[in-house]
Design a protein around this motif. Structure first.
Motif, PDB file in Angstrom:
ATOM      1  N   GLU A 218      -6.202   8.621  12.766  1.00 39.54           N
ATOM      2  CA  GLU A 218      -6.613   9.166  11.287  1.00 39.54           C
ATOM      3  C   GLU A 218      -6.381   8.446  10.126  1.00 39.54           C
ATOM      4  OE1 GLU A 218      -6.378  13.713   9.707  1.00 39.54           O
ATOM      5  OE2 GLU A 218      -4.312  12.713   9.868  1.00 39.54           O
ATOM      6  N   PHE A 219      -7.245   8.374   9.237  1.00 38.79           N
ATOM      7  CA  PHE A 219      -7.114   7.313   8.004  1.00 38.79           C
ATOM      8  C   PHE A 219      -7.088   8.031   6.663  1.00 38.79           C
ATOM      9  CE2 PHE A 219      -9.168   4.773   4.747  1.00 38.79           C
ATOM     10  CZ  PHE A 219      -8.305   3.817   4.678  1.00 38.79           C
ATOM     11  N   VAL A 220      -6.208   7.955   5.775  1.00 39.44           N
ATOM     12  CA  VAL A 220      -5.972   8.598   4.590  1.00 39.44           C
ATOM     13  C   VAL A 220      -5.727   7.487   3.392  1.00 39.44           C
ATOM     14  CG1 VAL A 220      -4.866  10.196   3.131  1.00 39.44           C
ATOM     15  CG2 VAL A 220      -5.131  10.727   5.610  1.00 39.44           C
ATOM     16  N   GLN A 221      -6.507   7.404   2.487  1.00 38.56           N
ATOM     17  CA  GLN A 221      -6.505   6.646   1.118  1.00 38.56           C
ATOM     18  C   GLN A 221      -6.497   7.230   0.071  1.00 38.56           C
ATOM     19  OE1 GLN A 221      -9.516   3.512   1.117  1.00 38.56           O
ATOM     20  NE2 GLN A 221      -8.101   2.052   0.135  1.00 38.56           N
ATOM     21  N   VAL A 222      -5.514   6.952  -1.002  1.00 42.43           N
ATOM     22  CA  VAL A 222      -5.411   7.691  -2.189  1.00 42.43           C
ATOM     23  C   VAL A 222      -5.333   6.751  -3.213  1.00 42.43           C
ATOM     24  CG1 VAL A 222      -4.316   9.635  -1.122  1.00 42.43           C
ATOM     25  CG2 VAL A 222      -2.896   7.524  -2.014  1.00 42.43           C
ATOM     26  N   ASN A 223      -5.592   7.166  -4.516  1.00 41.79           N
ATOM     27  CA  ASN A 223      -4.780   6.603  -5.963  1.00 41.79           C
ATOM     28  C   ASN A 223      -3.553   7.404  -5.867  1.00 41.79           C
ATOM     29  OD1 ASN A 223      -7.015   4.714  -6.387  1.00 41.79           O
ATOM     30  ND2 ASN A 223      -8.226   6.552  -7.320  1.00 41.79           N
ATOM     31  N   ASP A 224      -2.479   6.642  -6.132  1.00 41.23           N
ATOM     32  CA  ASP A 224      -1.163   7.330  -6.054  1.00 41.23           C
ATOM     33  C   ASP A 224      -0.605   7.162  -7.489  1.00 41.23           C
ATOM     34  OD1 ASP A 224       1.404   8.497  -5.641  1.00 41.23           O
ATOM     35  OD2 ASP A 224       2.142   6.452  -4.899  1.00 41.23           O
ATOM     36  N   LEU A 225      -0.424   8.150  -8.261  1.00 38.63           N
ATOM     37  CA  LEU A 225       0.537   8.079  -9.425  1.00 38.63           C
ATOM     38  C   LEU A 225       1.827   8.618  -9.254  1.00 38.63           C
ATOM     39  CD1 LEU A 225      -2.692   8.329 -10.432  1.00 38.63           C
ATOM     40  CD2 LEU A 225      -1.677   9.636 -12.327  1.00 38.63           C
ATOM     41  N   VAL A 226       2.800   7.527  -9.605  1.00 43.14           N
ATOM     42  CA  VAL A 226       4.081   7.841  -9.439  1.00 43.14           C
ATOM     43  C   VAL A 226       4.854   7.906 -11.092  1.00 43.14           C
ATOM     44  CG1 VAL A 226       4.721   5.358  -9.409  1.00 43.14           C
ATOM     45  CG2 VAL A 226       6.369   6.884  -8.583  1.00 43.14           C
TER      46      VAL A 226
ATOM     47  N   GLU B 211      -1.186   3.184  -8.650  1.00 48.19           N
ATOM     48  CA  GLU B 211      -1.537   2.265  -7.472  1.00 48.19           C
ATOM     49  C   GLU B 211      -2.736   2.624  -6.954  1.00 48.19           C
ATOM     50  OE1 GLU B 211       0.455   0.466  -3.319  1.00 48.19           O
ATOM     51  OE2 GLU B 211       1.640   1.656  -4.602  1.00 48.19           O
ATOM     52  N   LYS B 212      -3.961   1.764  -7.017  1.00 57.90           N
ATOM     53  CA  LYS B 212      -5.200   2.039  -6.455  1.00 57.90           C
ATOM     54  C   LYS B 212      -5.337   1.782  -5.127  1.00 57.90           C
ATOM     55  CE  LYS B 212      -8.842   2.481  -9.062  1.00 57.90           C
ATOM     56  NZ  LYS B 212      -9.391   3.562  -9.309  1.00 57.90           N
ATOM     57  N   ASN B 213      -6.237   2.696  -4.494  1.00 57.11           N
ATOM     58  CA  ASN B 213      -6.628   2.073  -3.059  1.00 57.11           C
ATOM     59  C   ASN B 213      -5.518   2.030  -2.070  1.00 57.11           C
ATOM     60  OD1 ASN B 213      -9.157   2.160  -4.415  1.00 57.11           O
ATOM     61  ND2 ASN B 213      -8.923   0.036  -4.832  1.00 57.11           N
ATOM     62  N   MET B 214      -4.682   3.184  -2.176  1.00 54.94           N
ATOM     63  CA  MET B 214      -3.457   2.764  -1.286  1.00 54.94           C
ATOM     64  C   MET B 214      -3.610   3.543   0.223  1.00 54.94           C
ATOM     65  SD  MET B 214       0.396   4.294  -2.161  1.00 54.94           S
ATOM     66  CE  MET B 214       1.475   4.401  -0.930  1.00 54.94           C
ATOM     67  N   PRO B 215      -3.636   2.850   1.109  1.00 55.61           N
ATOM     68  CA  PRO B 215      -3.724   3.532   2.414  1.00 55.61           C
ATOM     69  C   PRO B 215      -2.435   4.076   2.853  1.00 55.61           C
ATOM     70  CG  PRO B 215      -4.392   1.214   2.666  1.00 55.61           C
ATOM     71  CD  PRO B 215      -3.647   1.436   1.519  1.00 55.61           C
ATOM     72  N   LEU B 216      -2.266   5.301   3.311  1.00 53.69           N
ATOM     73  CA  LEU B 216      -1.189   6.149   3.668  1.00 53.69           C
ATOM     74  C   LEU B 216      -0.540   5.890   5.143  1.00 53.69           C
ATOM     75  CD1 LEU B 216      -1.526   9.193   1.351  1.00 53.69           C
ATOM     76  CD2 LEU B 216      -0.084   7.185   0.830  1.00 53.69           C
ATOM     77  N   ASP B 217       0.603   5.571   5.046  1.00 57.05           N
ATOM     78  CA  ASP B 217       1.280   5.601   6.596  1.00 57.05           C
ATOM     79  C   ASP B 217       1.634   7.060   6.823  1.00 57.05           C
ATOM     80  OD1 ASP B 217       3.518   5.416   8.480  1.00 57.05           O
ATOM     81  OD2 ASP B 217       2.316   3.606   8.651  1.00 57.05           O
ATOM     82  N   LYS B 218       1.048   7.554   8.217  1.00 56.10           N
ATOM     83  CA  LYS B 218       1.327   8.812   8.643  1.00 56.10           C
ATOM     84  C   LYS B 218       2.746   9.326   8.660  1.00 56.10           C
ATOM     85  CE  LYS B 218      -0.350  12.127  11.909  1.00 56.10           C
ATOM     86  NZ  LYS B 218      -1.168  12.739  13.155  1.00 56.10           N
ATOM     87  N   VAL B 219       3.705   8.341   9.087  1.00 55.78           N
ATOM     88  CA  VAL B 219       5.049   8.496   9.213  1.00 55.78           C
ATOM     89  C   VAL B 219       5.886   7.898   7.887  1.00 55.78           C
ATOM     90  CG1 VAL B 219       7.248   7.561  10.499  1.00 55.78           C
ATOM     91  CG2 VAL B 219       4.936   7.908  11.798  1.00 55.78           C
TER      92      VAL B 219
END
Length: 335
Positions: free
Chosen positions: A195-203, A244-252
């Motif tokens: 499974e692949f999930v990619q986001v724009n992340d605002l911290v 942080e733009k276009n950030m692939p998320l790691d499932k773990v």
């Protein structure tokens, strides 16, 4: 030439399966009227009376060549300016294609002398479906073939080749379990993916325990959506957050954000998520579900693809030998 005049239902089979071409003519006229063209052809009269090539004694005339050249030019070279050099190339390609078609038909016709009437009728109906009315269909037959008799000739010519290939090649193709297994192993990265999930992340650099922080984050999110076309990069930062733009998320490693984001609609936003003492909101910009196709599930597809490859290889070898022993006579039209 003949499959171009019959249209894509027939042309597609011959072009892809037999000749290996990647383009076919649509269900419409591709050539100028041969009589009109013939009056302008080097003073020789009707184009249908001018012999360009003889293939084992069978004539390919100027009208056929002109139609084929028009099709090659339109489909392969588009709006390119036709120089004398390119015109000669188009002529060679068209001539070679017509010769190959004729040789294929001659071999097929030596084995298959007649086409059952019901098969012709079925094919005629397939072509008829591409025309809105019977009158339109009859105009097509008249304009392209001059009448029903020649139309039937060209349809049966195609069907002869189709039936010959089916009888002589398809029955000889065998696909083994080992070949299917190898194809599966070679393409495993396609059939088995995570499974692949990619986001724009605002911290956010705010107190994660404060309700005021959550309120401020919601205000910023609404501002991005309403004022900045839902694009966080356009939102001026006030020092309380980073993007942080276009950030692939790691499932773990990114489990909390991953689980919060993966069920969103595209470009949707998560609620605030506390990750190791910092509040985040994530905008989903890319998602692909896990793909875990077993060998059993994809065996029909792989078998079909292997059969196609084997058939094409057999046809290529067969056609490569067609000219051996063939009498091909190119006419000198310069006199």
């Amino acid at each position: 030439m003949w499959m171009n005049r019959l249209g894509k239902s027939f042309g597609l089979f011959f072009a892809v399966v037999v000749l290996g071409f990647f383009w076919v003519a649509p269900f419409q006229s591709i050539a100028a009227d041969s009589e009109t063209a013939g009056d302008m052809t080097m003073g020789h009269g009707s184009a249908e009376e001018i012999v360009v090539v003889k293939v084992n004694g069978q004539v390919i005339n100027m009208a056929q060549l002109m139609r084929e050249m028009a099709d090659v030019s339109r489909k392969k070279y588009g709006t390119q300016e036709i120089s004398q050099l390119l015109a000669e190339k188009i002529k060679r390609e068209a001539t070679e294609k017509l010769i190959t078609e004729e040789l294929v038909y001659q071999v097929a016709h030596s084995s298959i002398k007649t086409i059952p009437s019901e098969r012709f009728d079925q094919s005629r109906q397939e072509i008829r479906k591409n025309y809105g009315s019977e009158d339109e269909f009859q105009r097509y037959i008249k304009d392209e073939f001059g009448g029903e008799k020649k139309f039937r000739y060209w349809v049966e010519r195609f069907l002869t080749v189709e039936l010959y290939i089916s009888q002589e090649f398809d029955s000889k193709i065998i696909v083994t379990d080992q070949e299917v297994q190898k194809a599966y192993d070679d393409a495993r990265s396609y059939f088995v993916t995570d499974e692949f999930v990619q986001v724009n992340d605002l911290v956010f650099f705010l107190d994660p325990m404060s309700t005021e922080s959550v309120t401020r984050i919601e205000e910023i999110k609404q501002t991005i959506v309403s004022k900045y076309n839902n694009d966080p990069e356009q939102m001026p930062t006030d020092g309380t957050f980073a993007v942080e733009k276009n950030m692939p998320l790691d499932k773990v490693k990114d489990q909390k954000l991953y689980e919060a984001a993966k069920g969103l609609k595209e470009y949707g936003w998560t609620a605030p998520v506390n990750v190791e003492g910092n509040l985040h909101i994530a905008q989903l910009i890319g998602y692909k579900p896990a793909n875990n196709k077993s060998l059993k599930e994809v065996t029909p597809y792989l078998t079909s693809e292997i059969r196609k490859q084997k058939r094409q290889a057999m046809l290529n070898d067969w056609m490569a030998g067609l000219r051996k022993g063939a009498a091909i006579e190119m006419m000198d039209l310069t006199q």
